[in-house]
Design an enzyme around this catalytic site. Structure first.
Site, short mmCIF file in Angstrom:
data_model
loop_
_atom_site.label_atom_id
_atom_site.label_comp_id
_atom_site.label_asym_id
_atom_site.label_seq_id
_atom_site.Cartn_x
_atom_site.Cartn_y
_atom_site.Cartn_z
N GLN A 7 -3.89 -5.37 7.04
CA GLN A 7 -4.85 -6.32 6.45
C GLN A 7 -4.77 -7.71 7.07
O GLN A 7 -5.53 -8.59 6.67
CB GLN A 7 -4.62 -6.44 4.93
CG GLN A 7 -4.93 -5.18 4.14
CD GLN A 7 -6.42 -4.80 4.14
OE1 GLN A 7 -7.29 -5.60 4.53
NE2 GLN A 7 -6.73 -3.60 3.71
N HIS B 15 0.88 -1.17 0.00
CA HIS B 15 0.00 0.00 0.00
C HIS B 15 0.92 1.23 0.00
O HIS B 15 2.03 1.17 0.54
CB HIS B 15 -0.81 -0.05 1.29
CG HIS B 15 -1.91 0.95 1.41
ND1 HIS B 15 -1.68 2.25 1.77
CD2 HIS B 15 -3.25 0.85 1.24
CE1 HIS B 15 -2.83 2.91 1.82
NE2 HIS B 15 -3.79 2.08 1.50
N LYS C 226 -9.96 -1.11 10.75
CA LYS C 226 -10.13 -2.29 9.91
C LYS C 226 -10.52 -3.51 10.75
O LYS C 226 -10.89 -4.54 10.22
CB LYS C 226 -8.87 -2.57 9.10
CG LYS C 226 -8.63 -1.50 8.02
CD LYS C 226 -7.51 -1.88 7.10
CE LYS C 226 -6.91 -0.70 6.36
NZ LYS C 226 -7.73 -0.20 5.26
N CYS D 175 -4.68 2.41 -3.69
CA CYS D 175 -3.45 2.98 -3.09
C CYS D 175 -2.27 2.03 -3.25
O CYS D 175 -1.46 1.87 -2.33
CB CYS D 175 -3.65 3.31 -1.61
SG CYS D 175 -5.00 4.43 -1.31
N ASP E 4 3.63 -4.35 7.95
CA ASP E 4 2.33 -3.69 7.84
C ASP E 4 1.26 -4.76 8.05
O ASP E 4 1.05 -5.62 7.19
CB ASP E 4 2.22 -3.04 6.46
CG ASP E 4 0.88 -2.38 6.24
OD1 ASP E 4 -0.02 -2.55 7.10
OD2 ASP E 4 0.71 -1.72 5.21
C1 LIG Z 1 -2.11 -2.93 3.61
C2 LIG Z 1 -2.49 -1.58 4.09
N1 LIG Z 1 -1.58 -0.82 4.71
C3 LIG Z 1 -1.85 0.39 5.18
C4 LIG Z 1 -3.10 0.94 5.02
C5 LIG Z 1 -3.35 2.31 5.55
O1 LIG Z 1 -4.32 2.26 6.54
P1 LIG Z 1 -4.89 3.63 7.16
O2 LIG Z 1 -5.48 4.37 6.00
O3 LIG Z 1 -5.88 3.18 8.14
O4 LIG Z 1 -3.74 4.34 7.72
C6 LIG Z 1 -4.09 0.22 4.37
C7 LIG Z 1 -5.42 0.79 4.15
O5 LIG Z 1 -6.17 0.39 3.31
C8 LIG Z 1 -3.77 -1.07 3.90
O6 LIG Z 1 -4.68 -1.82 3.27
#
Ligand SMILES: Cc1ncc(COP(=O)(O)O)c(C=O)c1O
Length: 404
Positions: free
Chosen positions: A196, A116, A219, A359, A193
């Site tokens: 997910q 992301h 999430k 993203c 990260d």
């Molecule tokens: C894999 C992953 N990392 C990071 C993020 C960023 O999350 P946030 O927008 O809650 O900071 C997302 C959000 O969709 C994501 O799917």
């Protein structure tokens, strides 16, 4: 009798919506909404500040929530848990604080192409400011990272590895054990990260042996605006603060500042006490549902959806053909129809899915699509939800003016 989890979620209970965008944000159950209200009704004072009873209660709830998160991800100590706004802020904290102070010209940062933007751009910023180099860890069209890809990405110059546990586009898991092993060999730190993964699988920072881990509360059914950064105590202790200001100091004189101990050194300003308390409620609810059930229901629905979509010759499922490799996320394209049109038509039928590049534009370039439609499921979705989606998808090309 099978429990109808939709009944726990006011939005799902009171609306006929088919909600298939849980990878973007999950729905909130009553217990979470009530916990957030409870904080404001019963404990509302500025946590970590007021020395009167109510202030102490607010602090206690906030610190209880931290303990709950530490247990949830099996951290050795609650001092290793820092509350942030979301995964993005957690990842930026590591980049600004650890990255800028530890990386030097010529050092290599390995970032997987599945990331992301939130786990790519902070490292691109660090590279720009320090002269370090970002090296992409490649994957194939299905999202698999091979041993050859791994060998090509790592070298003795690797100092930091930033990788997701689960792709938000393809749902595939990265080979985290192998990545950690290679990172250790190079003496690199690993930033995982887990945005997910935490909603769908047991995450144990000690077993994973990662140095930092980030996730967002929203999430996993907590309110928006509360996130978590886990960091190994040895690393966090010697890192400079990310933000400065109130509540992150021990003493301030005209010419000297002594920062607070962990974790408060990284929590400048008024904290999200109600959000943290509601995150703890979300974790307790998730644990009550259980990952076993969550995974069983997701696999059932993913299989149903992929089998249905595979029968349509004009639909291409992105990623692995194996439903077990999707963690409840199915991205697809429909020949001749832009995903934004797909999403608008589905919306007209009461179905919420995400459309776009999610993203993750470098991944889109890697798998050679501009954008996709993404259906992401959670345990509160039902076979009827998937049936409705499949029925609608079958009408889309006709509604866009094609013969079939
Ligand atoms: C894999 C992953 N990392 C990071 C993020 C960023 O999350 P946030 O927008 O809650 O900071 C997302 C959000 O969709 C994501 O799917």
């Amino acid at each position: 009798m099978k429990r109808d989890y939709r009944q726990d979620f006011p939005l799902l209970r009171e609306n006929p919506i088919v909600y298939l965008d849980s990878a973007a944000t999950a729905q909130r159950p009553d217990v979470v909404i009530e916990a957030e209200m409870e904080f404001y009704k019963k404990y509302n004072a500025n946590p970590l500040r007021g020395l009167y009873s109510l202030g102490i209660e607010a602090t206690d709830r906030y610190e209880e929530a931290r303990e709950c998160v530490a247990n949830f991800i099996h951290a050795a100590s609650a001092k290793e848990i820092i509350f942030t706004r979301n995964a993005t802020e957690s990842l930026n904290l590591v980049a600004y604080s650890y990255g800028l102070s530890h990386l030097r010209e010529g050092d290599e940062i390995v970032v997987s192409i599945l990331e992301h933007h939130s786990n790519q751009l902070p490292w691109r910023m660090v590279a720009e400011k320090t002269g370090a180099v970002v090296k992409y860890l490649e994957c194939d069209r299905q999202g698999h990272i091979s041993d050859v890809d791994l060998q090509a990405a790592f070298s003795e110059k690797t100092k930091l590895v930033a990788v997701t546990q689960v792709s938000n586009v393809l749902g595939i898991k990265t080979p985290i054990d192998k990545i950690v092993a290679l990172a250790k060999k190079s003496g690199a730190v690993v930033v995982l990260d887990a945005a997910q993964s935490t909603p769908h699988m047991e995450v144990d920072v000690q077993k994973l042996d990662v140095d930092f881990l980030a996730f967002s509360g929203h999430k996993l059914m907590a309110p928006m605006g509360i996130g978590v950064l886990y960091g190994r105590k040895e690393l966090l202790s010697e890192m400079p603060p990310f933000l400065t200001g109130g509540e992150m100091i021990q003493t301030v004189t005209r010419d000297k500042v002594v920062y607070a101990e962990l974790p408060h050194k990284f929590e400048a300003g008024t904290v999200n006490g109600a959000g943290a308390w509601a995150l703890a409620a979300a974790i307790r609810y998730l644990q009550e549902v259980g990952y076993e059930h969550i995974q069983k229901q997701e696999l059932l629905l993913t299989t149903q959806l992929m089998e249905g979509l595979t029968k349509l010759p004009y639909v291409q499922i992105q990623g692995s053909p194996d439903p077990k490799e999707h963690c409840g996320i199915v991205s697809f394209t429909i020949d001749g129809v832009h995903p934004h049109d797909v999403s608008s038509i589905l919306d007209a039928d009461g179905i919420a899915v995400r459309a776009g590049h999610h993203c993750a534009q470098p991944l889109m370039q890697q798998i050679d699509v501009m954008s996709t439609t993404r259906a992401s499921m959670y345990f509160y979705n039902t076979e009827e939800d998937i049936e409705k989606l499949l029925t609608s998808v079958q009408t889309i090309r006709r509604r866009m003016g094609y013969g079939e």
